[in-house]
Design a protein around this motif. Sequence first.
Motif: not given
Length: 543
Positions: A231-232, A304, A327, A435, A526
């Motif tokens: 993940h990233v 995240g 962030w 979001r 998440k």
Amino acid sequence: MLGLMMNTPLLISSIAEHGAQFHGGREIVSVTADNPLHRYTYRECVGRAKQLANALNGMGAKKGDRIATLAWNDYRHLEAYYGISGAGYVCHTINPRLFPEQLVFIINHAEDRWIFTDVMFVPLLEAIADMIPNVEGFVVMTDNAHMPETTLNNTVCYEELIAKESLDYTWPELDERTASALCYTSGTTGDPKGVLYDHRSTVLHAMAEIAPDTMSLSSYDSVLPVVPLFHVNAWGVPYSAFMAGAKLVLPGPKMGDGETLCNLLDSEDVTLALGVPTVWLALLQYTESAGKRLDKLQRTIVGGAAVPRSMIEAFRDKHGVEVRQAWGMTETSPLGVANSPKAGLPEMTPDEQLDLASKAGRGVYGCELRIVDGEGNELPWDGEAYGPLQVRGLWICSDYYKLAGAGGAHTDDGWFDTGDVATIDPEGYMAITDRTKDVIKSGGEWISSIELENTIMGHPAVAEAAVIGVAHPKWTERPLLIVIKAEGQDVSGDELLAWYEGKVAKWWIPTDVEFVTELPHTATGKIKKIELRKQFADYQLTG
Ligand code: AMP
């Protein structure tokens, strides 16, 4: 007139070399499936990465080829990071928790030639093998003794593959804009989109990350990334740790296990740990129930997802650990902002310090921020105005892989539209309110689900919470609070709603409360709001 300074390319291989030369004896400790606690050094890691680069060459890999990994955080995966990218191939890290159809889509879309996999993901690959015909073979990241029986074609044992290779290898002098790694966003709607990192962006990102007000990483640190390498790029830690010379502690498949994490933090003298809030909830719950204190840990980088104020408080007051919120996104490598106090701020009470730490963070050199209104006009940085957050900078994606402008996330003037809604205060501290697609629209106004979640997380009877918008005949949507009760605690919905009084605007207070025993999470920890919205699609509000 041009300056007269050397134009040395920014390459991932230079990070490996720096680590091996200046911190060669620094330790890397991994939990792996075949060895509970494997230990070796940076020097050995880079040596084996070079053996891997030689092996890939022997396998006929060409520059730019995508070589995939499907693995947890351990030393072999780290070697693949350096061996694949350093040699000029693209390390495509695959998230093993994606649905099989998504796995098939991204493997085919990326045109992966080889997949390096942990033993435990072999059955997953067997199930989709017929649908990924372009993959030439699979390298199982284990030794001969632990090779599984498999129906996969052309399967190679990692240890056997590299054992016969030379430790001598000269990293190629690549253009610094050469693609180095590929990570697909785990898009909740539509097909996943590929973010293609390059050597330059990766090196600059790592340099920014080690800065004092960001991770403050040095050779005195022992770092535990609980964020997956798939993940990233584990938030860039494999690179920044090698730059700084920090000890690396890799938790393997034990990411979400509070007890393992607690033991690793203690036995490996971890000073800095990174992860999403859910991981730390599990750890804090474990320390609470086991009566343990995190004596060695100094700071955590949490991001995240929004970080509940109560979590920052628990780390600070129970364990003496500083929480630095950050962030970012897959598209931003991921560092966008990081939170730490800054010079010139007025003296703060402990409560005010918590308020500040609850924000996502302030700008890091290399990533510009702006918030805009519906027409794209810039909004003021007054801490009140909120709107879509846009970023641009040195490690922000300019497009998605093979989408040629069709991703729809970039503005005409070259900014990336993050899909988040935010405020920015006069000191430059940004706070995410939602979001865009999670915002609750009530009576023409927006309600921040994140603020409602963070507020209720401070209630002692709440273990985890999510807030979603549910259709309402009069108000369009109203918030529904969904709660998992803390172990051994009982509380009524009305008691929880009363907790909000005086803490948020009256009309924000959720209309209803539902108790559940489980909340759906993504592979990166998440809460899957989209699934919750489906689950509660027919929910009848009582108010
Ligand atoms: P991903 O690309 O999967 O890493 O997800 C990125 C998204 O995670 C962002 O667009 C935000 O919605 C969310 N996120 C990351 N950091 C934070 C934070 N500190 N507070 C709130 N949301 C965050």
